[in-house]
Design an enzyme around this catalytic site. Structure first.
Site, short mmCIF file in Angstrom:
data_model
loop_
_atom_site.label_atom_id
_atom_site.label_comp_id
_atom_site.label_asym_id
_atom_site.label_seq_id
_atom_site.Cartn_x
_atom_site.Cartn_y
_atom_site.Cartn_z
N LYS A 41 -61.56 -50.92 -38.43
CA LYS A 41 -62.23 -52.67 -38.99
C LYS A 41 -61.56 -53.57 -39.08
O LYS A 41 -59.93 -52.88 -39.87
CB LYS A 41 -63.55 -53.08 -40.17
CG LYS A 41 -62.69 -52.77 -41.67
CD LYS A 41 -64.57 -52.28 -42.62
CE LYS A 41 -63.13 -52.25 -43.69
NZ LYS A 41 -64.60 -51.68 -44.70
N ARG A 135 -74.77 -55.46 -51.89
CA ARG A 135 -74.45 -55.87 -51.03
C ARG A 135 -75.26 -55.69 -49.26
O ARG A 135 -76.16 -56.69 -49.14
CB ARG A 135 -73.51 -54.74 -50.25
CG ARG A 135 -72.37 -55.60 -49.63
CD ARG A 135 -71.05 -55.66 -48.85
NE ARG A 135 -70.38 -54.17 -48.45
CZ ARG A 135 -69.23 -53.68 -48.07
NH1 ARG A 135 -67.90 -54.27 -48.54
NH2 ARG A 135 -69.38 -52.48 -48.01
N HIS A 165 -73.11 -47.30 -49.51
CA HIS A 165 -71.66 -47.28 -49.28
C HIS A 165 -71.44 -47.13 -50.97
O HIS A 165 -72.45 -47.77 -51.92
CB HIS A 165 -71.39 -48.26 -49.47
CG HIS A 165 -70.12 -48.89 -48.75
ND1 HIS A 165 -68.90 -47.79 -48.98
CD2 HIS A 165 -68.75 -50.17 -49.62
CE1 HIS A 165 -67.86 -48.47 -48.83
NE2 HIS A 165 -67.39 -49.65 -49.47
N ARG A 220 -66.13 -41.34 -43.80
CA ARG A 220 -65.33 -42.85 -43.27
C ARG A 220 -64.61 -42.82 -43.66
O ARG A 220 -64.35 -43.22 -44.86
CB ARG A 220 -67.12 -43.96 -43.34
CG ARG A 220 -68.03 -43.58 -43.00
CD ARG A 220 -69.27 -45.61 -43.06
NE ARG A 220 -69.13 -45.48 -44.21
CZ ARG A 220 -70.06 -45.43 -45.42
NH1 ARG A 220 -71.18 -44.65 -44.83
NH2 ARG A 220 -69.68 -46.06 -46.51
N TYR A 264 -38.71 -74.45 -53.56
CA TYR A 264 -39.62 -75.84 -53.91
C TYR A 264 -40.24 -75.44 -55.78
O TYR A 264 -40.17 -74.10 -55.96
CB TYR A 264 -41.41 -75.46 -53.60
CG TYR A 264 -41.06 -75.34 -52.03
CD1 TYR A 264 -40.99 -76.91 -51.64
CD2 TYR A 264 -41.60 -74.82 -50.30
CE1 TYR A 264 -40.60 -77.86 -50.02
CE2 TYR A 264 -41.24 -74.50 -49.81
CZ TYR A 264 -41.35 -76.93 -49.02
OH TYR A 264 -41.15 -76.98 -47.78
N CYS A 311 -41.52 -69.36 -49.34
CA CYS A 311 -41.90 -70.81 -48.54
C CYS A 311 -43.08 -70.04 -46.90
O CYS A 311 -43.32 -69.18 -47.25
CB CYS A 311 -41.17 -71.30 -47.55
SG CYS A 311 -39.70 -72.03 -48.96
N ASP A 313 -42.32 -70.12 -44.24
CA ASP A 313 -41.54 -69.15 -43.03
C ASP A 313 -40.39 -68.26 -44.05
O ASP A 313 -39.86 -67.84 -42.76
CB ASP A 313 -41.37 -70.24 -42.13
CG ASP A 313 -42.63 -70.98 -42.27
OD1 ASP A 313 -43.83 -70.69 -41.29
OD2 ASP A 313 -42.51 -73.27 -41.90
C1 LIG Z 1 -64.67 -50.65 -44.94
C2 LIG Z 1 -66.04 -49.72 -45.76
C3 LIG Z 1 -65.33 -48.62 -45.72
C4 LIG Z 1 -63.72 -47.85 -45.86
O1 LIG Z 1 -63.01 -47.73 -46.99
P1 LIG Z 1 -62.45 -47.59 -47.64
O2 LIG Z 1 -62.33 -47.52 -48.83
O3 LIG Z 1 -60.89 -47.84 -46.90
O4 LIG Z 1 -62.33 -45.61 -47.06
C5 LIG Z 1 -66.36 -47.28 -46.03
N1 LIG Z 1 -67.79 -47.68 -45.58
C6 LIG Z 1 -68.26 -48.89 -45.52
C7 LIG Z 1 -69.38 -49.26 -45.85
C8 LIG Z 1 -67.16 -49.53 -45.87
O5 LIG Z 1 -67.75 -51.33 -45.66
#
Ligand SMILES: *Cc1c(COP(=O)(O)O)cnc(C)c1O
Length: 370
Positions: A41, A135, A165, A220, A264, A311, A313
């Site tokens: 992602k 979530r 998750h 994942r 700045y 800054c 840039d």
């Molecule tokens: C982003 C995400 C992951 C990956 O998590 P990491 O900590 O980068 O391994 C896995 N599952 C879900 C649902 C996520 O949103």
């Protein structure tokens, strides 16, 4: 002095070979047969999703996870085959697009499952289960209700998986370990109730859970794929290396006197004569302003402190005692001589995580692949 046209103002060099090695190393650490799902992602955490997906596909990866439909379609347009799971919400109006792209959608709750089913299109889906992150997902504190909903929509949609998750799998305090175990147990309890559906993809591990909790079967793999740590306190296997180097160069060097201030807001004041160099990268490139007066870069193998505010840039560094000239490479993230700066180091300096640093390197910074 230097060839103007060879200079890249601010450039991210991504080692696809390192990502490949990280993937293989991670896969080897997990129980045999574990399916590793690269999480790519946010354009592969800023590293480039398509390039990574192509390489990992050639190593046998046949399941990728992204955050939204545009990211999924980008992969399909690039010819990526296999499963592509969207981990977040997609409006039900996109059902046709999901179906056409053979994209798998996360079901965030029952209302959403109904809306998607009501389109009459049998979109491929995985039900999300909420085991404590709060979530997305069906509340796994009520396994019977989860079972009812899963069974109802298994028929109305093309349900191919379940996932949850974990929110503290990267932390090894007693409390966090217990919480993670509890999340996994809640997830399994629901998965077991619907085991007769024989859903092919039942997954709960992120990078950290795979590595630290030995959560096998399907993992994942996000942040560790890129060689960064889920949490700054984690220790990764030695073979896992950061894949991204971020470089800029010295635009000019000058001497300033005692009492002179830099940048700045005049937040840095020289107390003696110092050499100052200007670097043409700034917060519009994703070089965080919080690093002002607080972090350093590497030039010719030496650390040079950031002085004054970053800054949009450009920013300034103290190069007193370092032999530098315009055109010299400045390493923002990466190795220069015997010194290394990681995105995790940078993150720690400003109280964030490596994820945010690499995802934040803006589009203005070209990615060069090696
Ligand atoms: C982003 C995400 C992951 C990956 O998590 P990491 O900590 O980068 O391994 C896995 N599952 C879900 C649902 C996520 O949103």
């Amino acid at each position: 002095m230097y060839n103007q046209s060879d200079l890249k103002r601010s450039i991210a060099k991504v080692s696809v070979g390192t990502i490949e090695k990280n993937y293989l190393c991670y896969r080897d650490k997990l129980p045999g047969g574990t399916k590793v799902v690269p999480v790519i992602k946010a354009d592969g955490y800023g590293h480039g999703a398509v390039v990574i997906a192509k390489r990992l596909s050639s190593l046998g990866a046949d399941f990728f996870a992204v955050s939204n439909i545009e990211e999924a379609e980008e992969l399909r347009s690039a010819g990526i085959e296999g499963e592509i799971l969207i981990l977040g919400f997609t409006p039900a109006e996109c059902a046709e697009r999901l179906y056409k792209g053979d994209i798998t959608q996360a079901l965030v709750d029952e209302d959403y499952a109904r809306a998607l089913a009501d389109t009459g299109i049998k979109v491929k889906c995985h039900f999300a289960l909420d085991t404590g992150m709060r979530r997305i997902g069906l509340n796994a504190d009520f396994p019977e209700a989860c079972e009812r909903v899963i069974r109802e929509y298994a028929g109305k949609l093309n349900l191919t998986g379940l996932f949850t998750h974990l929110c503290v799998a990267d932390t090894d305090t007693e409390e966090c370990v217990a919480f993670t175990k509890g999340q996994i147990a809640k997830f399994r309890a629901v998965a077991d109730r619907v085991s007769d559906l024989k859903l092919p993809f039942v997954h709960c591990a992120n990078s950290a859970a795979g590595l630290f909790h030995g959560e096998g079967h399907i993992a994942r793999l996000g942040i560790i794929l890129y060689g960064l740590k889920p949490d700054y306190l984690n220790t990764l296997p030695e073979e896992i290396k950061p894949a991204l180097t971020w470089e800029s160069y010295i635009a000019m060097v000058k001497t300033i006197g005692p009492g002179d201030t830099v940048g700045y807001g005049r937040t840095f004041k020289a107390d003696r004569e110092i050499r100052v160099a200007t670097v043409p990268t700034g917060y519009a490139d994703g070089y965080r302003r919080e690093l002002s007066n607080r972090f350093y870069v590497l030039v010719n193998g030496k650390r040079a402190n950031i002085i004054g505010r970053v800054c949009m840039d450009q920013f300034m560094i103290d190069v007193t005692g370092i032999d530098v000239k315009p055109g010299d490479t400045v390493t923002l993230i990466g190795t220069n001589g015997s010194e290394t700066i990681t995105a995790d180091d940078m993150a720690e300096a400003i109280g964030t995580i490596g994820y945010e640093i690499v995802c934040g390197i803006s589009k203005r910074v070209p990615r060069i692949y090696g």
